[in-house]
Structure formats: structure tokens, C-alpha cells
Design an enzyme around this catalytic site. Structure first.
Site, PDB file in Angstrom:
ATOM      1  NE  ARG A   1      -3.463   2.777   0.676  1.00 54.76           N
ATOM      2  CZ  ARG A   1      -4.530   3.073   1.398  1.00 54.76           C
ATOM      3  NH1 ARG A   1      -5.104   2.161   2.141  1.00 54.76           N
ATOM      4  NH2 ARG A   1      -5.024   4.285   1.368  1.00 54.76           N
TER       5      ARG A   1
ATOM      6  CG  ASP B   1      -8.516   1.354   2.178  1.00 55.65           C
ATOM      7  OD1 ASP B   1      -7.751   1.680   3.103  1.00 55.65           O
ATOM      8  OD2 ASP B   1      -9.615   1.889   1.989  1.00 55.65           O
TER       9      ASP B   1
ATOM     10  NE  ARG C   1      -7.334   3.151  -1.951  1.00 57.02           N
ATOM     11  CZ  ARG C   1      -8.268   3.954  -1.480  1.00 57.02           C
ATOM     12  NH1 ARG C   1      -8.920   3.630  -0.413  1.00 57.02           N
ATOM     13  NH2 ARG C   1      -8.570   5.078  -2.059  1.00 57.02           N
TER      14      ARG C   1
ATOM     15  CG  ASP D   1     -11.055   1.865   5.664  1.00 53.07           C
ATOM     16  OD1 ASP D   1      -9.908   2.308   5.911  1.00 53.07           O
ATOM     17  OD2 ASP D   1     -11.721   2.222   4.672  1.00 53.07           O
TER      18      ASP D   1
END
Length: 182
Positions: A91, A103, A100, A105
Site C-alpha cells: 500500500r 485498503d 491502492r 478500514d
């Protein structure tokens, strides 16, 4: 905020996305890296969805998914592990909301709230994003006690833009054990 001792396990929810390289393979590698951690176990995995980019739109489509995990880590420790997995999978943070390799989260941890420089729980924009809510709805159980199920379904019922997310394929997790690696 709910306090946990270090031996307590919490259920946490994580959104995953990728739009560079072999998107599916990268997401599966992220799952593997998380699941081999001694204090993180993947409970449920959503389907994979192909989604239009949001924010910075001049980039390839994403594959997005969500997972439910159980962990003995604090939310801050879990976030550190997620960032480590992102780094290990290449990343690079050049453009906000840009392309990217992966990712990760942290969306929700057992109904806890955090408001620090590095972590906000619940994730501040998850209720506005179909690419988060649709996969999340696959893994949040109806009897989930912290209110996440109701939040996800209420948010989805009023959200515009769900047409930019399409079922891509089911997730084959866990990967069958017993393979020789060849």
C-alpha cells in the site's frame, strides 16, 4: 466506551478494498495475514463486490468485501495490525481516495467509540458508502448485540448510489487446508 480486559475477545468488523494488481489475490492474502495473527480470527467473510471508485474517480474499479473477526487486541492494536498488513501488501498513500493495492478500514469494534488522531470508531463515513455497507450486511448477524445490524440496514435503506456496486463472486474463505502449496 466499553472496556475490555486483555483476555476478553471482541467482535470487530473490517472493510477491505483493492483496485491495483490482482485484486482478488491481494484481498485473499490480506485475509491470510490477518487470520494467522495469534489474536485475530476471521469469523465471517462477505462476497466480493466490484464497485465504482468514490472521491477520486479516475482510477480502476475496486473489489470490496467485509469481514467479521474476533480479537483480543484493543481497537488501537487492531488498527496497527491492519496498517501493517497494508504495508506488507504494498500500500502506498499518494492520492487521497486514490488507487491502492489494498485498503483495510476498521469499521466497528463491539459498539465501542473512539475519537483520536489515529482512530475513529465507529468509522465516520461507513454509513455513507454502499461499497462498505453492502458487504458489511453480508457478515453482520441479526442478533449482533451492539446495534450494528440495525445501523447497517437503516443506512442501506436510505442510501443512494447502490447501483455502483455489483456482486462479483462469493468469497472462498477459509481457503481449503491440506493443499500442498503447489
Amino acid at each position: 466506551m466499553i472496556a475490555h480486559s486483555t483476555s476478553d475477545s471482541s467482535e470487530a468488523y473490517i472493510a477491505l478494498g483493492a483496485n491495483l494488481g490482482d485484486r482478488e489475490q491481494t484481498l485473499l492474502e490480506a485475509l491470510t495475514l490477518l487470520d494467522v495473527h495469534p489474536h485475530i480470527s476471521i469469523l465471517r467473510c462477505s462476497a466480493l463486490y466490484e464497485t465504482d471508485p468514490v472521491g477520486y474517480v479516475d482510477q480502476p474499479a475496486f473489489l470490496n468485501m467485509a469481514i467479521a473477526v474476533t480479537t483480543q487486541l484493543t481497537p488501537e492494536q487492531l488498527l496497527t495490525e491492519l496498517l501493517d498488513v497494508e504495508n506488507r501488501l504494498g500500500r502506498v498513500r499518494d492520492i487521497r481516495w486514490g488507487p491502492r493495492t489494498v485498503d483495510l478500514d476498521l469499521l466497528w469494534v463491539a459498539g465501542e467509540t473512539r475519537e483520536t488522531e489515529v482512530l475513529q470508531l465507529p468509522h465516520p463515513r461507513m454509513g455513507e458508502r454502499a461499497f462498505v455497507l453492502v458487504p458489511l450486511s453480508d457478515v453482520v448477524m441479526k442478533n449482533e448485540p451492539s446495534g450494528l445490524y440495525d445501523f447497517v440496514h437503516a443506512s442501506l435503506s436510505v442510501l443512494d448510489g447502490k447501483d455502483g456496486i455489483q456482486l462479483w463472486k462469493t468469497c472462498n474463505w477459509p481457503i481449503e487446508s491440506g493443499h500442498s502449496g503447489s
